[in-house]
Design a protein around this motif. Sequence first.
Motif, PDB file in Angstrom:
ATOM      1  N   SER A   3      21.922  13.430  20.265  1.00 42.80           N
ATOM      2  CA  SER A   3      21.773  12.410  21.602  1.00 42.80           C
ATOM      3  C   SER A   3      20.824  11.273  21.342  1.00 42.80           C
ATOM      4  O   SER A   3      20.230  11.356  20.942  1.00 42.80           O
ATOM      5  N   PRO A   4      20.997  10.306  22.704  1.00 45.75           N
ATOM      6  CA  PRO A   4      19.876   9.319  22.097  1.00 45.75           C
ATOM      7  C   PRO A   4      18.631   9.925  23.183  1.00 45.75           C
ATOM      8  O   PRO A   4      17.415   9.651  22.317  1.00 45.75           O
ATOM      9  N   GLN A   5      18.547  11.099  24.261  1.00 43.54           N
ATOM     10  CA  GLN A   5      17.740  11.238  24.835  1.00 43.54           C
ATOM     11  C   GLN A   5      17.355  12.429  23.937  1.00 43.54           C
ATOM     12  O   GLN A   5      15.876  12.112  24.157  1.00 43.54           O
ATOM     13  N   LEU A   6      17.609  13.114  23.251  1.00 44.68           N
ATOM     14  CA  LEU A   6      16.623  13.689  22.572  1.00 44.68           C
ATOM     15  C   LEU A   6      16.616  12.986  21.465  1.00 44.68           C
ATOM     16  O   LEU A   6      14.683  13.814  21.168  1.00 44.68           O
ATOM     17  N   MET A   7      16.513  12.046  20.372  1.00 48.82           N
ATOM     18  CA  MET A   7      16.040  11.312  19.843  1.00 48.82           C
ATOM     19  C   MET A   7      14.388  10.910  20.721  1.00 48.82           C
ATOM     20  O   MET A   7      13.308  10.726  20.012  1.00 48.82           O
ATOM     21  N   ALA A   8      14.929  10.173  21.770  1.00 53.48           N
ATOM     22  CA  ALA A   8      13.524   9.574  22.063  1.00 53.48           C
ATOM     23  C   ALA A   8      12.940  10.309  23.048  1.00 53.48           C
ATOM     24  O   ALA A   8      11.419  10.197  23.096  1.00 53.48           O
ATOM     25  N   GLU A   9      12.885  12.023  23.446  1.00 54.01           N
ATOM     26  CA  GLU A   9      12.477  12.396  23.313  1.00 54.01           C
ATOM     27  C   GLU A   9      10.877  13.802  22.075  1.00 54.01           C
ATOM     28  O   GLU A   9      10.742  14.354  22.210  1.00 54.01           O
ATOM     29  N   ASN A  10      11.804  12.788  20.972  1.00 52.84           N
ATOM     30  CA  ASN A  10      10.804  13.825  20.059  1.00 52.84           C
ATOM     31  C   ASN A  10      10.380  13.145  19.137  1.00 52.84           C
ATOM     32  O   ASN A  10      10.822  12.817  18.504  1.00 52.84           O
ATOM     33  N   GLU A  11       9.381  12.854  19.477  1.00 56.89           N
ATOM     34  CA  GLU A  11       8.317  12.320  18.661  1.00 56.89           C
ATOM     35  C   GLU A  11       8.567  12.373  16.829  1.00 56.89           C
ATOM     36  O   GLU A  11       8.541  11.716  16.014  1.00 56.89           O
ATOM     37  N   PHE A  12       8.626  13.458  16.729  1.00 57.95           N
ATOM     38  CA  PHE A  12       8.249  14.213  15.897  1.00 57.95           C
ATOM     39  C   PHE A  12       9.847  14.313  14.912  1.00 57.95           C
ATOM     40  O   PHE A  12       9.710  13.996  13.309  1.00 57.95           O
ATOM     41  N   LEU A  13      10.624  14.313  15.408  1.00 54.51           N
ATOM     42  CA  LEU A  13      12.222  14.333  14.525  1.00 54.51           C
ATOM     43  C   LEU A  13      11.924  12.726  14.259  1.00 54.51           C
ATOM     44  O   LEU A  13      12.685  11.834  13.407  1.00 54.51           O
ATOM     45  N   VAL A  14      11.915  11.900  15.228  1.00 56.29           N
ATOM     46  CA  VAL A  14      11.627  10.337  15.118  1.00 56.29           C
ATOM     47  C   VAL A  14      10.598  10.700  13.848  1.00 56.29           C
ATOM     48  O   VAL A  14      11.320   9.454  12.620  1.00 56.29           O
ATOM     49  N   ALA A  15       9.540  10.642  13.753  1.00 56.61           N
ATOM     50  CA  ALA A  15       8.650  10.418  12.502  1.00 56.61           C
ATOM     51  C   ALA A  15       9.350  11.237  11.386  1.00 56.61           C
ATOM     52  O   ALA A  15       9.405  10.413   9.941  1.00 56.61           O
ATOM     53  N   ALA A  16       9.970  12.012  11.032  1.00 56.03           N
ATOM     54  CA  ALA A  16      10.796  13.073   9.939  1.00 56.03           C
ATOM     55  C   ALA A  16      11.487  12.371   9.307  1.00 56.03           C
ATOM     56  O   ALA A  16      11.816  12.299   8.337  1.00 56.03           O
ATOM     57  N   LEU A  17      12.320  11.866  10.575  1.00 51.98           N
ATOM     58  CA  LEU A  17      13.773  10.593  10.320  1.00 51.98           C
ATOM     59  C   LEU A  17      12.964   9.248   9.343  1.00 51.98           C
ATOM     60  O   LEU A  17      13.327   9.247   8.080  1.00 51.98           O
ATOM     61  N   ILE A  18      12.292   9.057  10.119  1.00 52.46           N
ATOM     62  CA  ILE A  18      11.415   7.975   9.002  1.00 52.46           C
ATOM     63  C   ILE A  18      11.006   8.109   7.643  1.00 52.46           C
ATOM     64  O   ILE A  18      10.793   7.720   6.590  1.00 52.46           O
ATOM     65  N   ALA A  19      10.293   9.152   7.565  1.00 53.51           N
ATOM     66  CA  ALA A  19       9.696   9.569   6.624  1.00 53.51           C
ATOM     67  C   ALA A  19      10.618   9.629   5.102  1.00 53.51           C
ATOM     68  O   ALA A  19      10.135   9.386   4.352  1.00 53.51           O
ATOM     69  N   LEU A  20      11.625  10.269   6.036  1.00 57.65           N
ATOM     70  CA  LEU A  20      13.157  10.590   4.917  1.00 57.65           C
ATOM     71  C   LEU A  20      13.960   9.062   4.599  1.00 57.65           C
ATOM     72  O   LEU A  20      13.739   9.171   3.478  1.00 57.65           O
ATOM     73  N   ALA A  21      13.609   8.431   4.966  1.00 54.88           N
ATOM     74  CA  ALA A  21      14.420   6.909   4.634  1.00 54.88           C
ATOM     75  C   ALA A  21      13.246   6.198   3.367  1.00 54.88           C
ATOM     76  O   ALA A  21      13.566   5.973   2.820  1.00 54.88           O
ATOM     77  N   ASP A  22      11.677   6.460   4.428  1.00 58.13           N
ATOM     78  CA  ASP A  22      11.254   5.715   3.100  1.00 58.13           C
ATOM     79  C   ASP A  22      11.357   6.464   1.567  1.00 58.13           C
ATOM     80  O   ASP A  22      10.982   6.048   0.582  1.00 58.13           O
ATOM     81  N   LYS A  23      11.433   8.206   1.342  1.00 62.01           N
ATOM     82  CA  LYS A  23      12.060   8.844   0.536  1.00 62.01           C
ATOM     83  C   LYS A  23      12.960   8.994  -0.154  1.00 62.01           C
ATOM     84  O   LYS A  23      13.941   9.328  -1.410  1.00 62.01           O
ATOM     85  N   GLY A  24      14.410   8.233   0.768  1.00 61.72           N
ATOM     86  CA  GLY A  24      15.595   7.366   0.242  1.00 61.72           C
ATOM     87  C   GLY A  24      16.336   9.490   0.570  1.00 61.72           C
ATOM     88  O   GLY A  24      16.877   8.931  -0.532  1.00 61.72           O
TER      89      GLY A  24
END
Length: 181
Positions: A76-97
């Motif tokens: 859910s959007p709520q889960l993402m908004a509440e979890n900075e470490f999940l957001v950071a992990a997904l952005i890092a995964l995007a940077d790695k392709g």
Amino acid sequence: MRLIGTLFKGVHLIFHPRLALSADQIKKFNEGDDRYGAIEAINLDKVGTPPVLRKIIHRMNKLKRDTTTTMFLICSPQLMAENEFLVAALIALADKGILRSVMIDEIHLWYKDGISFRGDIRMLKATFFEPLYTTRNPPYNRDFKLLFGGFTATMSLTGLNSVSSLTTIGFPEDQRVWSSA
């Protein structure tokens, strides 16, 4: 959505505003044919505690860019908004392709009926969508396009423009796919 995962192995994030409907999707993803690689679907809203979520993130971080595995993460959007470490992990995964796509199921709910989670969506605009889809802040040295998909049976151009302003994602006319009855 499964076809996208079959074509582009890696992690695929699916925002689903109605989590009751996501159980059926999880079942369909996990029951599908794995001839083209392993497919795993996880409802992040149902994993329970932060340590379990960290284990999932750890598994994602072990994936290599040339993986034959596909992970669908439904949340859910709520889960993402509440979890900075999940957001950071997904952005890092995007940077790695490794994060290959971000999809929004029932995208019309983001602008039409989403009063209860619009604050979360606005927060995700700055913390998640802008780092992934704009060039305002580094790193943007990715050598691939991070796919974006929105799925709905009822979307107007006005709605599309509203979603664009909520996510910072532009939808050039030549890249839109509209179905017709």
